[in-house]
Scaffold this active site. Structure first.
Site, PDB file in Angstrom:
ATOM      1  N   PRO A 274     -38.295 -18.158   4.161  1.00 35.32           N
ATOM      2  CA  PRO A 274     -38.691 -17.066   3.276  1.00 35.32           C
ATOM      3  C   PRO A 274     -38.720 -15.694   3.941  1.00 35.32           C
ATOM      4  O   PRO A 274     -39.117 -15.560   5.086  1.00 35.32           O
ATOM      5  CB  PRO A 274     -40.103 -17.471   2.821  1.00 35.32           C
ATOM      6  CG  PRO A 274     -40.582 -18.425   3.854  1.00 35.32           C
ATOM      7  CD  PRO A 274     -39.354 -19.154   4.336  1.00 35.32           C
ATOM      8  N   ASN A 275     -38.288 -14.730   3.167  1.00 40.02           N
ATOM      9  CA  ASN A 275     -38.335 -13.300   3.512  1.00 40.02           C
ATOM     10  C   ASN A 275     -37.302 -12.870   4.552  1.00 40.02           C
ATOM     11  O   ASN A 275     -37.186 -11.685   4.860  1.00 40.02           O
ATOM     12  CB  ASN A 275     -39.749 -12.879   3.968  1.00 40.02           C
ATOM     13  CG  ASN A 275     -40.778 -13.172   2.897  1.00 40.02           C
ATOM     14  OD1 ASN A 275     -40.588 -12.760   1.758  1.00 40.02           O
ATOM     15  ND2 ASN A 275     -41.827 -13.905   3.217  1.00 40.02           N
TER      16      ASN A 275
ATOM     17  N   TYR B 241     -39.299  -6.984  13.489  1.00 47.21           N
ATOM     18  CA  TYR B 241     -38.165  -7.910  13.325  1.00 47.21           C
ATOM     19  C   TYR B 241     -36.817  -7.279  13.650  1.00 47.21           C
ATOM     20  O   TYR B 241     -35.799  -7.981  13.640  1.00 47.21           O
ATOM     21  CB  TYR B 241     -38.156  -8.456  11.886  1.00 47.21           C
ATOM     22  CG  TYR B 241     -39.420  -9.240  11.560  1.00 47.21           C
ATOM     23  CD1 TYR B 241     -39.769 -10.368  12.293  1.00 47.21           C
ATOM     24  CD2 TYR B 241     -40.269  -8.832  10.534  1.00 47.21           C
ATOM     25  CE1 TYR B 241     -40.927 -11.070  12.012  1.00 47.21           C
ATOM     26  CE2 TYR B 241     -41.435  -9.533  10.238  1.00 47.21           C
ATOM     27  CZ  TYR B 241     -41.751 -10.652  10.976  1.00 47.21           C
ATOM     28  OH  TYR B 241     -42.899 -11.349  10.702  1.00 47.21           O
TER      29      TYR B 241
ATOM     30  N   HIS C  88     -37.654 -17.796  16.234  1.00 50.09           N
ATOM     31  CA  HIS C  88     -38.389 -16.690  15.609  1.00 50.09           C
ATOM     32  C   HIS C  88     -37.924 -15.397  16.260  1.00 50.09           C
ATOM     33  O   HIS C  88     -37.797 -15.337  17.493  1.00 50.09           O
ATOM     34  CB  HIS C  88     -39.903 -16.833  15.804  1.00 50.09           C
ATOM     35  CG  HIS C  88     -40.474 -18.021  15.104  1.00 50.09           C
ATOM     36  ND1 HIS C  88     -40.644 -18.073  13.739  1.00 50.09           N
ATOM     37  CD2 HIS C  88     -40.881 -19.215  15.585  1.00 50.09           C
ATOM     38  CE1 HIS C  88     -41.148 -19.252  13.407  1.00 50.09           C
ATOM     39  NE2 HIS C  88     -41.301 -19.966  14.512  1.00 50.09           N
ATOM     40  N   LEU C  89     -37.700 -14.392  15.444  1.00 51.48           N
ATOM     41  CA  LEU C  89     -37.313 -13.089  16.000  1.00 51.48           C
ATOM     42  C   LEU C  89     -38.442 -12.503  16.838  1.00 51.48           C
ATOM     43  O   LEU C  89     -38.231 -12.012  17.937  1.00 51.48           O
ATOM     44  CB  LEU C  89     -36.964 -12.130  14.855  1.00 51.48           C
ATOM     45  CG  LEU C  89     -35.744 -12.549  14.034  1.00 51.48           C
ATOM     46  CD1 LEU C  89     -36.053 -12.514  12.558  1.00 51.48           C
ATOM     47  CD2 LEU C  89     -34.550 -11.701  14.351  1.00 51.48           C
TER      48      LEU C  89
ATOM     49  N   ASN D 289     -35.043 -20.956  11.515  1.00 46.90           N
ATOM     50  CA  ASN D 289     -36.130 -19.985  11.455  1.00 46.90           C
ATOM     51  C   ASN D 289     -36.827 -20.232  10.127  1.00 46.90           C
ATOM     52  O   ASN D 289     -36.355 -19.794   9.074  1.00 46.90           O
ATOM     53  CB  ASN D 289     -35.627 -18.543  11.552  1.00 46.90           C
ATOM     54  CG  ASN D 289     -36.794 -17.549  11.601  1.00 46.90           C
ATOM     55  OD1 ASN D 289     -37.940 -17.925  11.347  1.00 46.90           O
ATOM     56  ND2 ASN D 289     -36.511 -16.302  11.930  1.00 46.90           N
TER      57      ASN D 289
ATOM     58  N   ARG E 112     -37.441  -5.126   6.428  1.00 48.78           N
ATOM     59  CA  ARG E 112     -38.821  -5.620   6.515  1.00 48.78           C
ATOM     60  C   ARG E 112     -39.353  -5.413   7.931  1.00 48.78           C
ATOM     61  O   ARG E 112     -38.826  -5.983   8.887  1.00 48.78           O
ATOM     62  CB  ARG E 112     -38.806  -7.118   6.190  1.00 48.78           C
ATOM     63  CG  ARG E 112     -40.106  -7.839   6.420  1.00 48.78           C
ATOM     64  CD  ARG E 112     -39.894  -9.352   6.364  1.00 48.78           C
ATOM     65  NE  ARG E 112     -41.105 -10.080   6.588  1.00 48.78           N
ATOM     66  CZ  ARG E 112     -41.156 -11.298   7.110  1.00 48.78           C
ATOM     67  NH1 ARG E 112     -40.041 -11.940   7.438  1.00 48.78           N
ATOM     68  NH2 ARG E 112     -42.306 -11.886   7.288  1.00 48.78           N
TER      69      ARG E 112
ATOM     70  N   HIS F 248     -45.737 -22.130  10.013  1.00 51.62           N
ATOM     71  CA  HIS F 248     -47.190 -22.175  10.253  1.00 51.62           C
ATOM     72  C   HIS F 248     -47.953 -22.968   9.182  1.00 51.62           C
ATOM     73  O   HIS F 248     -49.143 -23.203   9.334  1.00 51.62           O
ATOM     74  CB  HIS F 248     -47.758 -20.745  10.286  1.00 51.62           C
ATOM     75  CG  HIS F 248     -46.923 -19.786  11.064  1.00 51.62           C
ATOM     76  ND1 HIS F 248     -46.613 -19.989  12.389  1.00 51.62           N
ATOM     77  CD2 HIS F 248     -46.309 -18.620  10.712  1.00 51.62           C
ATOM     78  CE1 HIS F 248     -45.848 -18.985  12.813  1.00 51.62           C
ATOM     79  NE2 HIS F 248     -45.646 -18.152  11.816  1.00 51.62           N
TER      80      HIS F 248
ATOM     81  N   ARG G  47     -49.025 -12.555  18.266  1.00 52.37           N
ATOM     82  CA  ARG G  47     -49.378 -11.871  17.017  1.00 52.37           C
ATOM     83  C   ARG G  47     -50.706 -12.403  16.456  1.00 52.37           C
ATOM     84  O   ARG G  47     -51.562 -12.827  17.209  1.00 52.37           O
ATOM     85  CB  ARG G  47     -48.208 -12.012  16.040  1.00 52.37           C
ATOM     86  CG  ARG G  47     -46.921 -11.350  16.599  1.00 52.37           C
ATOM     87  CD  ARG G  47     -45.764 -11.444  15.638  1.00 52.37           C
ATOM     88  NE  ARG G  47     -46.063 -10.744  14.384  1.00 52.37           N
ATOM     89  CZ  ARG G  47     -45.354 -10.923  13.255  1.00 52.37           C
ATOM     90  NH1 ARG G  47     -44.322 -11.755  13.247  1.00 52.37           N
ATOM     91  NH2 ARG G  47     -45.680 -10.266  12.169  1.00 52.37           N
TER      92      ARG G  47
ATOM     93  N   GLU H 100     -35.989 -24.326  17.017  1.00 52.41           N
ATOM     94  CA  GLU H 100     -36.792 -23.377  16.239  1.00 52.41           C
ATOM     95  C   GLU H 100     -36.557 -21.966  16.784  1.00 52.41           C
ATOM     96  O   GLU H 100     -36.598 -21.754  18.004  1.00 52.41           O
ATOM     97  CB  GLU H 100     -38.279 -23.725  16.346  1.00 52.41           C
ATOM     98  CG  GLU H 100     -39.174 -22.752  15.594  1.00 52.41           C
ATOM     99  CD  GLU H 100     -40.655 -23.084  15.712  1.00 52.41           C
ATOM    100  OE1 GLU H 100     -41.075 -23.681  16.721  1.00 52.41           O
ATOM    101  OE2 GLU H 100     -41.412 -22.739  14.783  1.00 52.41           O
TER     102      GLU H 100
ATOM    103  N   ALA I 151     -42.655 -18.076   7.680  1.00 46.59           N
ATOM    104  CA  ALA I 151     -44.071 -18.465   7.617  1.00 46.59           C
ATOM    105  C   ALA I 151     -44.265 -19.957   7.353  1.00 46.59           C
ATOM    106  O   ALA I 151     -45.337 -20.503   7.660  1.00 46.59           O
ATOM    107  CB  ALA I 151     -44.769 -17.642   6.543  1.00 46.59           C
TER     108      ALA I 151
HETATM  109  C1  DQA Z   1     -40.820 -15.121  11.874  1.00 44.26           C
HETATM  110  C2  DQA Z   1     -42.281 -15.201  12.332  1.00 44.26           C
HETATM  111  C3  DQA Z   1     -43.179 -15.713  11.205  1.00 44.26           C
HETATM  112  O1  DQA Z   1     -44.522 -15.712  11.642  1.00 44.26           O
HETATM  113  C4  DQA Z   1     -43.068 -14.812   9.981  1.00 44.26           C
HETATM  114  O2  DQA Z   1     -43.828 -15.352   8.934  1.00 44.26           O
HETATM  115  C5  DQA Z   1     -41.663 -14.594   9.575  1.00 44.26           C
HETATM  116  C6  DQA Z   1     -40.684 -14.299  10.596  1.00 44.26           C
HETATM  117  C7  DQA Z   1     -39.928 -14.493  12.944  1.00 44.26           C
HETATM  118  O3  DQA Z   1     -38.718 -14.688  12.889  1.00 44.26           O
HETATM  119  O4  DQA Z   1     -40.431 -13.788  13.838  1.00 44.26           O
HETATM  120  O5  DQA Z   1     -41.347 -14.569   8.389  1.00 44.26           O
HETATM  121  O6  DQA Z   1     -40.354 -16.433  11.624  1.00 44.26           O
END
Ligand code: DQA
Length: 151
Positions: A11-12, A24, A101-102, A75, A19, A81, A108, A99, A78
């Protein structure tokens, strides 16, 4: 078609570039996809790239990858988590998942410090921005070639 590398985004991540660029980065998901496609073309390894905002769709894609991918780069955003269902899907499909994550979630908010995905991932790349996908891809190419050679 021979098996390849699947890159799944949760998501997102469709909003990458606009964003919170201070966290990011400014690179869009399309640009990341194009870079990975170029690298896979050089190596002759098929690449499948998806983004979805829906947990169930991500799980369906993982199930589909079971038959079609040597390695998955994930990736989960969220969902990393929050989603025990995603964790169970990764465990169930039994293929190596990297896995990504950017950002570095460990540095954080406390709610980002635990990842269900990390518990069942083969490896984790975090904190390198868009470069993290390239780093994960090198590991994925290595394993994909090993698996292709032994199949
Ligand atoms: C993320 C880190 C996550 O905590 C966050 O919810 C994201 C982006 C990252 O790529 O840093 O949506 O996965």
């Amino acid at each position: 078609m021979k098996k390849g590398i699947w890159v799944l985004n949760g998501p997102n991540l469709n909003l990458l570039g606009v964003r919170r660029p201070e966290i990011y980065g400014k690179t869009t998901l399309k640009e990341i996809q194009q870079e990975l496609e170029g690298r896979c073309r050089e190596e002759g390894v098929p690449l499948v790239f998806h983004q979805t905002n829906h947990e169930g769709v991500l799980i369906d894609l993982l199930h589909e990858a079971r038959e079609k991918a040597h390695v998955v780069i994930l990736n989960a955003g969220a969902f990393a988590h929050t989603s025990i269902a995603l964790r169970d899907a990764i465990e169930a499909v039994g293929i190596p998942v990297i896995e990504v994550h950017l950002s570095n979630p460990q540095a954080r908010e406390p709610f980002r410090r635990h990842s269900y995905v990390a518990e069942v991932a083969r490896g984790v790349v975090a904190g390198f921005g868009a470069l993290g996908y390239r780093l994960a891809l090198e590991a994925a190419l290595h394993w994909a070639k090993e698996k292709e050679a032994s199949s």
